[in-house]
Motif scaffolding. Structure first.
Motif, PDB file in Angstrom:
ATOM      1  N   SER A  87       2.948  10.322  -2.232  1.00 25.32           N
ATOM      2  CA  SER A  87       2.688  10.241  -0.793  1.00 25.32           C
ATOM      3  C   SER A  87       3.168  11.488  -0.074  1.00 25.32           C
ATOM      4  O   SER A  87       4.270  11.981  -0.330  1.00 25.32           O
ATOM      5  N   PHE A 125       3.810  -0.901   3.744  1.00 30.35           N
ATOM      6  CA  PHE A 125       3.634   0.501   3.388  1.00 30.35           C
ATOM      7  C   PHE A 125       4.909   0.998   2.723  1.00 30.35           C
ATOM      8  O   PHE A 125       6.003   0.697   3.180  1.00 30.35           O
ATOM      9  N   PRO A 172      -0.567   6.752   2.683  1.00 30.80           N
ATOM     10  CA  PRO A 172      -1.617   7.753   2.457  1.00 30.80           C
ATOM     11  C   PRO A 172      -1.168   9.142   2.911  1.00 30.80           C
ATOM     12  O   PRO A 172      -0.068   9.318   3.430  1.00 30.80           O
ATOM     13  N   ASN A 173      -2.051  10.104   2.753  1.00 34.84           N
ATOM     14  CA  ASN A 173      -1.726  11.489   3.099  1.00 34.84           C
ATOM     15  C   ASN A 173      -1.820  11.782   4.587  1.00 34.84           C
ATOM     16  O   ASN A 173      -1.259  12.758   5.056  1.00 34.84           O
ATOM     17  N   LYS A 174      -2.552  10.964   5.322  1.00 31.88           N
ATOM     18  CA  LYS A 174      -2.724  11.195   6.757  1.00 31.88           C
ATOM     19  C   LYS A 174      -2.564   9.880   7.502  1.00 31.88           C
ATOM     20  O   LYS A 174      -2.895   8.815   6.998  1.00 31.88           O
ATOM     21  N   VAL A 221       0.851  -1.188   0.000  1.00 31.02           N
ATOM     22  CA  VAL A 221       0.000   0.000   0.000  1.00 31.02           C
ATOM     23  C   VAL A 221       0.887   1.237   0.000  1.00 31.02           C
ATOM     24  O   VAL A 221       1.810   1.347   0.805  1.00 31.02           O
ATOM     25  N   ILE A 231      -6.561   1.641   7.017  1.00 28.50           N
ATOM     26  CA  ILE A 231      -6.093   0.632   6.061  1.00 28.50           C
ATOM     27  C   ILE A 231      -5.563  -0.589   6.805  1.00 28.50           C
ATOM     28  O   ILE A 231      -5.919  -1.729   6.488  1.00 28.50           O
ATOM     29  N   LYS A 234      -5.643   7.565   7.991  1.00 26.79           N
ATOM     30  CA  LYS A 234      -5.963   6.692   6.864  1.00 26.79           C
ATOM     31  C   LYS A 234      -5.104   5.430   6.895  1.00 26.79           C
ATOM     32  O   LYS A 234      -5.578   4.343   6.572  1.00 26.79           O
ATOM     33  N   ALA A 235      -3.845   5.565   7.294  1.00 26.55           N
ATOM     34  CA  ALA A 235      -2.970   4.399   7.431  1.00 26.55           C
ATOM     35  C   ALA A 235      -3.523   3.466   8.501  1.00 26.55           C
ATOM     36  O   ALA A 235      -3.490   2.237   8.351  1.00 26.55           O
TER      37      ALA A 235
END
Length: 108
Positions: free
Chosen positions: A35, A29, A6-8, A3, A15, A11-12
């Motif tokens: 990113s 990740f 993500p931006n924040k 994956v 996920i 969100k990680a």
């Protein structure tokens, strides 16, 4: 599953939680070129481990997924089935396509 970061961080966390609930064995990740998050924070990793543990317990899973952060993704995709979900731009949508995403699949 690999994956892109993500931006924040929240969100990680989401996920990691959902992938743990469905029984993924590895969550990898990696910071892609888009990113915003490019670095791994050890305190955030501890929190992700806790979230993963709780998600596995909730879903009555038996095994915790391995959590990995890497900048070199090629060693993880050798001899693997690769499925890429790629967003299609508005002008590039195939005729008759009902989705905004295209799926590309190949054996590496």
């Amino acid at each position: 599953m690999i994956v892109a970061m993500p931006n924040k961080w929240d969100k990680a966390e989401l996920i990691a939680q959902k992938l743990s609930e469905i029984g993924i064995s590895e969550i990898i990740f990696w910071p892609s070129e888009r990113s915003v998050l490019k670095e791994w924070n050890s305190k955030k990793e501890e929190r992700l481990q806790k979230i993963i543990k709780e998600a596995v317990e909730q879903s009555r899973g038996r095994k915790l997924p391995k959590l990995i952060f890497t900048t070199e993704v090629t060693k993880y995709i050798q001899d693997a089935e690769v499925v890429i979900f790629d967003k299609i731009g508005a002008g590039k949508r195939e005729q008759g396509a009902s989705s905004k995403f295209q799926v590309l699949s190949s054996k590496v």
